[in-house]
Design a protein around this motif. Structure first.
Motif, mmCIF file in Angstrom:
data_model
loop_
_atom_site.group_PDB
_atom_site.id
_atom_site.type_symbol
_atom_site.label_atom_id
_atom_site.label_comp_id
_atom_site.label_asym_id
_atom_site.label_seq_id
_atom_site.Cartn_x
_atom_site.Cartn_y
_atom_site.Cartn_z
ATOM 1 N N GLN A 54 26.920 39.791 35.011
ATOM 2 C CA GLN A 54 28.360 39.566 35.186
ATOM 3 C C GLN A 54 29.161 40.865 35.080
ATOM 4 O O GLN A 54 30.108 41.082 35.835
ATOM 5 C CB GLN A 54 28.856 38.550 34.157
ATOM 6 C CG GLN A 54 28.322 37.148 34.405
ATOM 7 C CD GLN A 54 29.149 36.098 33.691
ATOM 8 O OE1 GLN A 54 30.334 35.929 33.952
ATOM 9 N NE2 GLN A 54 28.523 35.389 32.777
ATOM 10 N N VAL A 55 28.774 41.724 34.132
ATOM 11 C CA VAL A 55 29.470 43.007 34.022
ATOM 12 C C VAL A 55 29.165 43.879 35.232
ATOM 13 O O VAL A 55 30.066 44.494 35.818
ATOM 14 C CB VAL A 55 29.070 43.728 32.723
ATOM 15 C CG1 VAL A 55 29.636 45.146 32.706
ATOM 16 C CG2 VAL A 55 29.572 42.957 31.508
ATOM 17 N N ALA B 129 26.474 44.640 27.107
ATOM 18 C CA ALA B 129 26.124 44.715 28.526
ATOM 19 C C ALA B 129 26.896 45.828 29.227
ATOM 20 O O ALA B 129 26.340 46.567 30.050
ATOM 21 C CB ALA B 129 26.408 43.366 29.192
ATOM 22 N N PHE B 130 28.177 45.958 28.918
ATOM 23 C CA PHE B 130 28.996 46.998 29.535
ATOM 24 C C PHE B 130 28.470 48.382 29.150
ATOM 25 O O PHE B 130 28.421 49.301 29.981
ATOM 26 C CB PHE B 130 30.463 46.845 29.109
ATOM 27 C CG PHE B 130 31.450 47.417 30.089
ATOM 28 C CD1 PHE B 130 31.461 48.770 30.393
ATOM 29 C CD2 PHE B 130 32.374 46.599 30.723
ATOM 30 C CE1 PHE B 130 32.368 49.304 31.296
ATOM 31 C CE2 PHE B 130 33.276 47.114 31.640
ATOM 32 C CZ PHE B 130 33.281 48.473 31.913
ATOM 33 N N GLN B 131 28.054 48.527 27.892
ATOM 34 C CA GLN B 131 27.493 49.801 27.449
ATOM 35 C C GLN B 131 26.263 50.164 28.267
ATOM 36 O O GLN B 131 26.093 51.314 28.703
ATOM 37 C CB GLN B 131 27.130 49.730 25.969
ATOM 38 C CG GLN B 131 26.504 50.987 25.385
ATOM 39 C CD GLN B 131 27.494 52.097 25.128
ATOM 40 O OE1 GLN B 131 28.699 51.906 25.262
ATOM 41 N NE2 GLN B 131 27.000 53.259 24.750
ATOM 42 N N GLY C 94 30.585 46.419 41.470
ATOM 43 C CA GLY C 94 30.459 46.311 42.916
ATOM 44 C C GLY C 94 29.094 46.653 43.471
ATOM 45 O O GLY C 94 28.934 46.783 44.698
ATOM 46 N N CYS C 95 28.079 46.802 42.633
ATOM 47 C CA CYS C 95 26.747 47.187 43.111
ATOM 48 C C CYS C 95 25.943 45.967 43.556
ATOM 49 O O CYS C 95 26.334 44.829 43.313
ATOM 50 C CB CYS C 95 25.998 47.929 42.010
ATOM 51 S SG CYS C 95 25.702 46.905 40.552
ATOM 52 N N LYS C 96 24.811 46.233 44.209
ATOM 53 C CA LYS C 96 23.885 45.167 44.575
ATOM 54 C C LYS C 96 22.966 44.892 43.390
ATOM 55 O O LYS C 96 22.475 45.827 42.750
ATOM 56 C CB LYS C 96 23.066 45.558 45.796
ATOM 57 C CG LYS C 96 22.093 44.475 46.260
ATOM 58 C CD LYS C 96 21.507 44.786 47.630
ATOM 59 C CE LYS C 96 20.571 45.960 47.606
ATOM 60 N NZ LYS C 96 19.912 46.184 48.910
ATOM 61 N N ILE C 97 22.700 43.610 43.117
ATOM 62 C CA ILE C 97 21.950 43.238 41.921
ATOM 63 C C ILE C 97 20.700 42.452 42.304
ATOM 64 O O ILE C 97 20.763 41.480 43.059
ATOM 65 C CB ILE C 97 22.812 42.388 40.971
ATOM 66 C CG1 ILE C 97 24.089 43.147 40.581
ATOM 67 C CG2 ILE C 97 22.017 42.002 39.728
ATOM 68 C CD1 ILE C 97 25.120 42.280 39.876
ATOM 69 N N ILE C 98 19.561 42.885 41.753
ATOM 70 C CA ILE C 98 18.297 42.168 41.859
ATOM 71 C C ILE C 98 17.967 41.638 40.468
ATOM 72 O O ILE C 98 18.005 42.388 39.490
ATOM 73 C CB ILE C 98 17.158 43.086 42.333
ATOM 74 C CG1 ILE C 98 17.491 43.746 43.670
ATOM 75 C CG2 ILE C 98 15.840 42.314 42.426
ATOM 76 C CD1 ILE C 98 16.525 44.867 44.051
ATOM 77 N N ALA C 99 17.664 40.350 40.369
ATOM 78 C CA ALA C 99 17.327 39.746 39.086
ATOM 79 C C ALA C 99 15.871 39.297 39.091
ATOM 80 O O ALA C 99 15.408 38.682 40.058
ATOM 81 C CB ALA C 99 18.232 38.554 38.800
ATOM 82 N N VAL C 100 15.157 39.619 38.016
ATOM 83 C CA VAL C 100 13.763 39.208 37.875
ATOM 84 C C VAL C 100 13.594 38.446 36.566
ATOM 85 O O VAL C 100 14.059 38.889 35.519
ATOM 86 C CB VAL C 100 12.813 40.424 37.896
ATOM 87 C CG1 VAL C 100 11.385 40.005 37.554
ATOM 88 C CG2 VAL C 100 12.851 41.111 39.258
ATOM 89 N N ASP C 101 12.947 37.292 36.644
ATOM 90 C CA ASP C 101 12.614 36.511 35.456
ATOM 91 C C ASP C 101 11.445 35.604 35.815
ATOM 92 O O ASP C 101 11.143 35.417 37.001
ATOM 93 C CB ASP C 101 13.817 35.685 34.985
ATOM 94 C CG ASP C 101 13.719 35.310 33.507
ATOM 95 O OD1 ASP C 101 14.376 35.978 32.690
ATOM 96 O OD2 ASP C 101 12.968 34.365 33.173
#
Length: 336
Positions: free
Chosen positions: A179-180, A150-152, A185-192
């Motif tokens: 989580q990474v 994930a970090f990569q 510090g960014c804004k995250i949008i999750a789609v599922d």
């Protein structure tokens, strides 16, 4: 000693193999304590991996205790707790010389084209192991490896604080990415398409969650990104349609990070890429991310314990793969 070996697709068994011993001065001998079952392990077992060879001892998410060290080893002492790097590389080719040893032309991946850690003991060069805190449970520490993946992906996407990240698919892989990404510090949008996964994504740090079945999915993503479009999209669905969709929704000057090995063809017009001057970026395995992720674990920035749904002794591998077949699991860990 005993090991788990896939003899051919759909045939895995506990086998007796010779005890390993140190052969080089730079090696360490490890008593394996825990190892995770990854999606790639499942693909190899099912005969669906385009890069695996057989017979093969699986396992690249491996933790254990150092039992013996070679004469030239300086990084470890007997009794240290460690996690094992997934790969070995030549350190001589163009990719290796440019900090991309994860795509070495002679890349060897444990559990894929060289034997992995589903065995009671293993040896590796000291440069292929990383010290982990002794107060971190071996089973939980197994999860460090998938978090390096994930970090990569986040690093390949050049994720920054002012980015809006779209994580497309928030199952096991997507939840590690969230989580990474939160640490950037960014804004995250999750789609599922599953509400329970979206609920988890919200708990893990997603600012917006959107059901992928929504007939106004693109419009909702636009609204969540202030009508600009996400600046970084990471594809953890990994099929031709997901790639096409993300190229469509990403904003100008955005980056689309791909992580899949799907060999089917996606249909994307060049115009969609050049008009917005997009970066289409592959992300495979990891380079130099273990210590960064271990630090996140040590500082409790990553909460990984509840990601493990099942634990089996390695001799009960058939029971573990029965759970895999049920699809009702999060992370399965084997103990040794």
């Amino acid at each position: 000693m005993k090991a788990l070996r896939v003899e051919e697709p759909n045939k895995i068994a506990v086998v007796e193999i010779p005890e390993v011993k140190l052969e080089k001065d730079n090696e360490i001998l490890i008593k394996v304590k825990a190892a995770g079952i990854c999606g790639s392990d499942i693909s190899i077992y099912l005969g669906k991996s385009p890069v695996a060879s057989y017979p093969r001892i699986l396992g690249h998410e491996v933790t254990g205790i150092v039992q013996e060290i070679g004469n030239s080893v300086t990084r470890f002492e007997v009794g240290d707790h460690v996690i094992i790097k997934q790969t070995e590389s030549c350190n001589m080719c163009y990719a290796c010389k440019h900090g991309r040893d994860n795509v070495c032309v002679d890349l060897k991946v444990r559990g894929v084209n060289i034997d992995g850690g589903y065995r009671e003991h293993m040896t590796v060069p000291e440069t292929s192991a990383y010290l982990i805190p002794k107060d971190l449970d071996f089973k939980t520490a197994v999860l460090i490896e998938p978090f390096t993946i994930a970090f990569q992906a986040c690093a390949r996407g050049r994720l920054q604080e002012d980015d809006t990240l779209l994580v497309y698919g928030v199952g096991a892989l997507g939840s590690t990415i969230i989580q990474v990404a939160k640490s950037f510090g960014c804004k995250i949008i999750a789609v599922d398409i599953e509400e329970d996964k979206l609920d988890q994504a919200k708990r893990l740090g997603a600012a917006y969650t959107i059901n992928g079945k929504s007939p106004t999915l693109k419009e909702e993503i636009q609204a969540a990104s202030n009508d600009y479009g996400p600046t970084v999209c990471i594809d953890s669905v990994c099929n031709p349609g997901s790639f096409e969709f993300l190229v469509d929704v990403v904003g100008n000057a955005g980056r689309v990070v791909l992580m899949g090995f799907d060999t089917r063809v996606s249909e994307i017009a060049q115009f969609k890429i050049t008009a917005k001057e997009l970066d289409i970026i592959g992300s495979r395995l990891q380079h130099d991310k273990f210590e960064k992720v271990i630090d996140l674990f040590a500082r409790d920035i990553i909460q990984a314990g509840d990601m493990i749904s099942h634990v089996f002794n390695f001799k009960d591998i058939k029971k573990a793969f029965d759970v895999v077949s049920s699809r009702k699991f999060r992370k399965i860990v084997l103990t040794f």
